[in-house]
Design an enzyme around this catalytic site. Structure first.
Site, mmCIF file in Angstrom:
data_model
loop_
_atom_site.group_PDB
_atom_site.id
_atom_site.type_symbol
_atom_site.label_atom_id
_atom_site.label_comp_id
_atom_site.label_asym_id
_atom_site.label_seq_id
_atom_site.Cartn_x
_atom_site.Cartn_y
_atom_site.Cartn_z
ATOM 1 N N HIS A 190 24.906 57.305 42.055
ATOM 2 C CA HIS A 190 24.595 57.609 43.453
ATOM 3 C C HIS A 190 23.879 58.949 43.588
ATOM 4 O O HIS A 190 23.842 59.765 42.663
ATOM 5 C CB HIS A 190 25.882 57.622 44.294
ATOM 6 C CG HIS A 190 26.908 58.647 43.867
ATOM 7 N ND1 HIS A 190 26.886 59.945 44.306
ATOM 8 C CD2 HIS A 190 27.974 58.540 43.039
ATOM 9 C CE1 HIS A 190 27.903 60.609 43.775
ATOM 10 N NE2 HIS A 190 28.573 59.779 42.992
ATOM 11 N N CYS A 206 31.373 60.175 40.320
ATOM 12 C CA CYS A 206 30.961 59.364 39.170
ATOM 13 C C CYS A 206 29.693 59.957 38.574
ATOM 14 O O CYS A 206 29.707 61.045 38.035
ATOM 15 C CB CYS A 206 30.751 57.920 39.613
ATOM 16 S SG CYS A 206 32.284 57.008 39.857
#
Length: 234
Positions: A190, A206
């Site tokens: 992302h 993440c």
């Protein structure tokens, strides 16, 4: 192969303290998966330059005004660039090396587009092969319940989510990885407004990318099992 360039250099990006992977309800997953187009990815455009320092200028995307990145403050190795990369994986494969803080998009002919990434503790929690099951522009952020325990001020976003904005921890794009059995790995690639965290191990999250970079990668990725993702932890 062709390499798609994006935008122009200038300015400064403000950062935020919150970051992290998203947890998504089954309803949200079905809704977003249905909304994700499955058309072929945009072709990668040919350019003479191998490093794309001019790709980090201000961007207006879907009505959101992303500020420019002060790219000279980013270590050159973490800026978007084409590099020599030998692999038996087919073009279009994504290879994430969390230790080196690089994400490679395989171009073929011994080359890959390399992006710098930031890795949170959730990014070290999983390794192996997956695929991009679905992707989303300007996603809604649902922080994990464990994060809300540590930071009560974000508890309100666990169920309802934080809507899209330039300060949203998931940034301008998110890609959701599922394993070969079709199970959500809870592993995300992302964007992030925290450009200064690229190349570091952040407190949470993440695999985060500069927003201008994740927009570029997203444009090449087609959801489905043909888009293989390999996550390496060493």
């Amino acid at each position: 192969m062709r390499i798609r360039t994006a935008l122009t250099v200038l300015g400064l990006l403000s950062t935020i303290a919150i970051t992290g992977c998203t947890t998504t309800s089954q309803a949200d997953t079905k809704k977003t998966a249905a909304a994700t187009p499955v058309a072929a990815p945009e072709p990668v455009k040919v350019a003479t330059a191998k490093i794309f320092d001019d790709a980090y200028g201000p961007v207006t995307d879907a009505g959101y005004a992303l500020p420019a990145i002060p790219i000279q403050k980013v270590n050159p190795k973490f800026r978007r660039q084409v590099v020599s990369y030998q692999t038996n994986e087919k073009p279009g494969t994504i290879i994430v090396n969390t230790k080196e803080r690089f994400l490679y998009y395989v171009l073929g002919n011994g080359e890959a587009m390399r992006y710098g990434i930031g890795v949170g503790k959730d990014g070290f929690a999983w390794q192996g092969e997956a695929y991009v099951a679905w992707k989303q522009e300007w996603p809604t952020w649902h922080p994990p319940k464990e994060m809300a325990v540590r930071k009560p001020e974000i508890a309100k976003y666990v169920e309802n989510g934080m809507g899209p904005s330039i300060s949203n921890p998931l940034g301008a794009r998110a890609m959701y990885l599922f394993n070969e059995k079709g199970q959500d790995t809870l592993f995300r690639i992302h964007g992030s407004p925290e450009w200064a965290s690229i190349g570091t191990a952040a407190s949470s999250g993440c695999i985060r990318m500069i927003n201008q970079d994740v927009i570029d990668l997203y444009s090449h990725v087609r959801p489905g099992k043909e888009t293989k993702v390999i996550v390496q932890q060493s």
